[in-house]
Design a protein around this motif. Structure first.
Motif, short mmCIF file in Angstrom:
data_model
loop_
_atom_site.label_atom_id
_atom_site.label_comp_id
_atom_site.label_asym_id
_atom_site.label_seq_id
_atom_site.Cartn_x
_atom_site.Cartn_y
_atom_site.Cartn_z
N MET A 1 21.62 24.40 4.39
CA MET A 1 22.77 23.77 3.72
C MET A 1 23.99 24.69 3.86
SD MET A 1 23.84 21.21 1.85
CE MET A 1 25.52 21.03 1.34
N SER A 2 24.98 24.21 4.53
CA SER A 2 26.15 25.04 4.75
C SER A 2 27.10 24.92 3.56
CB SER A 2 26.88 24.61 6.01
OG SER A 2 26.07 24.82 7.14
N SER A 3 27.78 26.00 3.27
CA SER A 3 28.71 25.98 2.15
C SER A 3 30.09 25.57 2.65
CB SER A 3 28.77 27.36 1.53
OG SER A 3 29.44 28.23 2.43
N TRP A 4 30.96 25.28 1.70
CA TRP A 4 32.34 24.93 2.08
C TRP A 4 33.00 26.08 2.79
CZ3 TRP A 4 34.31 20.42 2.57
CH2 TRP A 4 33.68 19.35 1.91
N LEU A 5 32.65 27.30 2.40
CA LEU A 5 33.24 28.45 3.07
C LEU A 5 32.84 28.46 4.55
CD1 LEU A 5 35.01 30.89 2.50
CD2 LEU A 5 32.95 32.23 2.13
N ASP A 6 31.58 28.08 4.79
CA ASP A 6 31.14 28.00 6.18
C ASP A 6 31.98 27.00 6.97
OD1 ASP A 6 29.17 29.86 6.65
OD2 ASP A 6 27.64 28.66 5.64
N TYR A 7 32.23 25.84 6.35
CA TYR A 7 33.04 24.84 7.04
C TYR A 7 34.46 25.33 7.26
CZ TYR A 7 29.36 21.38 6.80
OH TYR A 7 28.19 20.71 6.99
N THR A 8 34.96 26.10 6.28
CA THR A 8 36.30 26.66 6.44
C THR A 8 36.33 27.66 7.58
OG1 THR A 8 36.56 26.40 4.07
CG2 THR A 8 38.19 27.75 5.20
N ILE A 9 35.33 28.55 7.59
CA ILE A 9 35.28 29.55 8.67
C ILE A 9 35.17 28.84 10.01
CG2 ILE A 9 33.89 31.40 9.69
CD1 ILE A 9 33.17 32.24 6.82
N ASN A 10 34.25 27.87 10.08
CA ASN A 10 34.08 27.13 11.33
C ASN A 10 35.39 26.47 11.75
OD1 ASN A 10 33.43 24.14 12.43
ND2 ASN A 10 32.08 25.68 13.35
N GLY B 1 36.03 17.07 7.98
CA GLY B 1 35.65 15.70 8.31
C GLY B 1 34.17 15.63 8.68
N VAL B 2 33.75 16.59 9.49
CA VAL B 2 32.34 16.64 9.88
C VAL B 2 31.47 16.87 8.64
CG1 VAL B 2 30.63 18.02 11.11
CG2 VAL B 2 32.76 17.37 12.24
#
Lengths: 246, 607
Positions: B1-10, B255-256
């Motif tokens: 489960m990825s965190s929002w921070l992960d999505y931000t970094i990505n 979005g993803v």
């Protein structure tokens, strides 16, 4: 030397220019003597600005010859012509609006590689145009029209040109700045720079010019010393004709 | 489960990669007012050079980066010198078309050299992840961020403190005035293309490492993303391009996170269309109006079209009409059926791009709309095939026009960008709207062509059917062009300000052109659907849009007979010369390049 007709610095001879099918110049011949201010007068659509473009190599004539200091300019690119010693103050000034005033002035020295002397020349410009001193780091696009004209003139001088060509240097300026600009052109000229300027405002231009040519729909209809032309009734006629044609 | 921070970094990492592409596009647009559609191809080349360096030459990472940057820069310089500089004095749309041709050629050369199969591009970096807050970050993330920041800094120093950098800025602001200062604008162009290509190449390599995979489909995606980021930031605005890229990266990543991977590109193109419609100058520009484009001379000027006598046209039509009565092979008929279908699409595009001057790069979307409508009507509602095809045409006309209408206020290159984006959006909606379009599975078992209850299964009947439909459409279009309406279309193309001043409503005429063009393209797509019996979201792709554009330019923009001739030539000649399929796209790219350079008015002349 005491020849009767010294070789001009810039000479256009029998130039014919076309935009597509339309002929803009008909056997145009203009001489700019060394150290002179020469003015090209004419109404709208008379071919004045195209004459500037021919000198700068932005437009190529179909026939005729353009020489500067005895050598042909035809076949040279604009940057090459600039390197020969012709600087320009374009119509509507054409500053690099998003660059600072300092950068704009220094762009004028683009063809030079002597950094220390360029820096000295910048100081000279600030002495000649004292108002620009406080504006150096401002965006050029934020200056008033008159101030922009000063920047454009300083920019042209920075290449240490032998000749400056100016396209309607007084256009759109307040009367105060018009006088200032004319005075500056005279100053520049006294330092040995020849000036070729295109103007609509005949009476002003003839104040400072040595010689003048009157262009009407691509043909020189009148030329001579500025003093003689000032009193010539045909000046006014040529003008009215030119305006009507526009 | 990825965190929002992960999505931000990505999002920020991906944004950094986009920025490397977008900054190059912005530099080029700034200096030459050109959207370089070959930027993604350089990115592709960069990725494959990186692969050669890493996998075959085993270069260490710093050296790999340098090799890729230098090699990509060389490619950029070659493109500028031989592809674009000869077009300096041509019409403004010419260099744009040339970059499209160049991108086809480069992509195909890469594909032919390395095969279309994906390859792994190892990053050579240790595979560890550091805990940062609630997310993780790896060495490759840091490398990409580092390359992005370093490039931005170097670019800033170059533009601010070097003489050439000053020349670049001056040229971007006023090309003529820069020349009058002694700036050699050719050198400036070279510098800008070299820098843009180096950044683009490195970007491609980094992306390859990030996903540990490279393939030739990367090219178009990179161009599209770079263009989106650049336009969002404001065309020609270098800092804007960086911010636009980061924004795009974040929008996609979130979005993803919310909707799933297959929505990634949809968000990118929706963002583009919204920005184009609301703020065509980009998010950070002070002015809300579209950037200045010359009012006239954007387009290939009308030439003197080749006059074909009426009897010759009648004879040619007659020959093609009776051709199946002679013993010709099934193969010839099949080829000509393809030509007639492409001819219908070309009729549509030559009207839109040639007659009214809206150079559409997304015309395949009209095919897709027509094909899906016709297929679904006949499958789900049991509408007779003949009527379903007409329904496809009508839907294409209506929906296509509705989709493009917000972009009617755009001009020149921006029309091309908008249509390209709309084309992608249509394809992505088809992919994601599973309840109707069956998503990635596609639609199979589409009933064969039929007319009044009789199935058209023999090649001869299909041939006649498609030929007659095309001839009818061509005749209608010929009538249209000769009418008052056709004259109004051409007036808008030649000078939309003057046309407006004479009381022509641009929106109404552009709509009419797209309605007529949409119908022809939709009918072509509808016929194709019943002919193929299977379609999916990739059946009608950007490659087809570009092929149609090449056909139209080959025939002469706006020229009805030329469009059909162009279709026959481009479909037929590779068959005649038995060109292997993988070389065809390469040939189309070369044809486009040669046309733009040597005969922009096409075979029969523009009208």
């Amino acid at each position: 030397m005491t020849t009767s007709a010294p070789e001009p610095l810039l000479a256009l001879s029998d130039v014919n220019t076309f935009y597509g099918q339309a002929q803009v110049h008909f056997d145009l011949s203009i001489n700019v003597g060394r150290g002179h201010i020469v003015c090209l007068l004419g109404g709208n659509a008379s071919g004045k600005s195209t004459t500037m473009k021919i000198i700068l190599g932005l437009v190529k004539p179909r026939s005729g010859e353009v020489t500067f200091d005895g050598t042909s300019l035809l076949g040279l690119s604009t940057p090459q012509i600039v390197r020969r010693g012709i600087a320009s103050v374009p119509e509507a000034r054409r500053l690099f609006a998003d660059m600072s005033v300092r950068e704009n002035i220094l762009m004028g020295a683009f063809v030079r590689n002597d950094r220390t002397e360029v820096a000295q020349d910048l100081d000279k410009m600030l002495a000649l145009f004292p108002k620009l001193g406080q504006r150096l780091s401002q965006r050029a696009g934020s200056l008033s029209g008159g101030e922009q004209q000063m920047v454009a003139m300083a920019r042209a001088l920075m290449s240490r040109p032998r000749m400056i060509v100016m396209d309607e240097p007084t256009m759109g300026l307040s009367p105060l700045y018009v006088d200032r600009v004319l005075e500056l052109i005279r100053t520049i000229n006294q330092e040995g720079v020849s000036v070729f300027m295109v103007e609509q405002n005949a009476s002003l231009a003839l104040e400072i010019a040595h010689e003048a040519y009157v262009l009407q729909t691509g043909k020189i209809v009148l030329s001579g010393s500025a003093r003689a032309l000032k009193d010539d009734p045909r000046i006014r006629d040529a003008y009215l004709g030119g305006s009507e044609a526009a | 489960m990825s965190s929002w921070l992960d999505y931000t970094i990505n999002g920020l990492i991906v944004g950094n990669v986009y920025a490397l592409v977008a900054v190059g596009l912005a530099l080029i647009f700034g200096v030459s007012r050109l959207i370089n559609f070959a930027q993604g191809s350089i990115y592709l080349v960069g990725a494959y050079i990186g692969w050669v360096a890493v996998v075959q030459l085993h270069t260490p990472l710093p050296l790999t980066i340098i090799v890729v940057a230098v090699a990509a820069a060389l490619v950029g310089l070659i493109i500028e010198r031989f592809g674009l500089r000869p077009l300096q004095n041509s019409v403004r749309i010419a260099p744009l078309l040339a970059t499209i041709g160049i991108s086809f050629v480069l992509d195909q050369l890469v594909m032919l050299t390395f095969s279309p199969n994906p390859r792994a591009l190892p990053s050579q970096l240790p595979d560890v992840r550091f805990q940062v807050g609630g997310g993780t970050i790896g060495p490759l993330d840091l490398l990409i961020a580092g390359v992005g920041l370093t490039s931005a800094l170097l670019l800033f120093v170059f533009l601010r403190y070097s003489k050439l950098g000053w020349a670049v800025r001056a040229t971007a602001q006023d090309r003529d005035a820069a020349m009058q200062m002694g700036v050699d604008v050719n050198r400036v162009n070279q510098a800008v293309f070299g820098i843009a290509a180096a950044l683009g190449g490195v970007s491609g390599m980094l992306v390859g490492m990030y996903y540990n995979q490279i393939d030739t489909a990367m090219s178009l995606q990179a161009t599209l993303k770079g263009v989106v980021a650049e336009v969002v930031g404001g065309a020609g605005n270098v800092p804007g391009a960086i911010i636009g890229s980061l924004l795009l990266g974040l929008v996609e990543s979130y979005g993803v996170a919310v909707f799933g991977t297959s929505y990634r590109n949809l968000f990118a193109f929706l963002l583009l269309v919204v920005v184009l419609v609301l703020r065509p100058n980009g998010l950070f520009a002070s002015a809300r109006q579209a950037p200045p484009e010359p009012l006239t001379g954007t387009f290939i000027a009308p030439s003197r079209p080749v006059r074909i006598p009426r009897w010759a046209l009648l004879v040619a039509t007659g020959i093609f009409a009776v051709l199946p009565l002679f013993p010709v092979s099934f193969y010839v008929l099949q080829t000509l059926i393809n030509a007639w279908l492409l001819g219908m699409l070309a009729l549509s595009l030559t009207l839109v791009a040639g007659t009214i001057g809206q150079v559409s790069l997304g015309h395949a979307a009209l095919l897709a709309i027509g094909a899906y409508t016709s297929a679904l009507l006949s499958l789900n509602l049991s509408v007779p095939v003949g009527l379903a095809i007409i329904g496809g045409g009508l839907m294409s006309a209506a929906l296509g026009t509705a989709l493009i209408s917000p972009s009617f206020r755009l001009r020149g290159h921006y029309v091309s960008i908008a249509t390209l984006a709309i084309g992608e959006i249509v394809s992505l909606v088809i992919l994601n709207w599973e309840s109707v379009t069956r998503g990635p599975i596609g639609i199979s078992g589409i009933p064969p062509l039929a007319l009044f209850g009789y199935e058209l299964v023999s090649p001869i009947s299909i041939y006649w059917f498609s030929f007659i439909v095309m001839v009818v459409l061509a005749l209608l279009q010929g009538r249209l062009l000769g009418s008052h309406l056709g004259r109004s279309f051409r007036a808008i193309r030649d000078d939309d300000v003057a046309a407006r001043a004479y009381g022509l409503s641009l929106n109404r005429y552009k709509s009419l052109a797209f309605i007529f063009g949409g119908f022809a393209a939709g009918v072509s797509g509808g016929i194709a659907a019943h002919l193929y019996s299977y379609i999916n979201h990739e059946t009608f792709n950007t490659q087809q849009s570009i092929l149609a554009l090449t056909v139209v330019i080959l025939g002469g923009l706006g020229n009805v007979v030329g469009a059909i001739l162009g279709a026959v030539a481009l479909v037929g000649l590779p068959e005649v010369f038995r060109v292997a399929a993988e070389y065809r796209i390469l040939i189309y790219g070369i044809v486009l390049l040669l046309l733009v350079r040597f005969r922009p008015q096409g075979l029969l002349g523009t009208m």
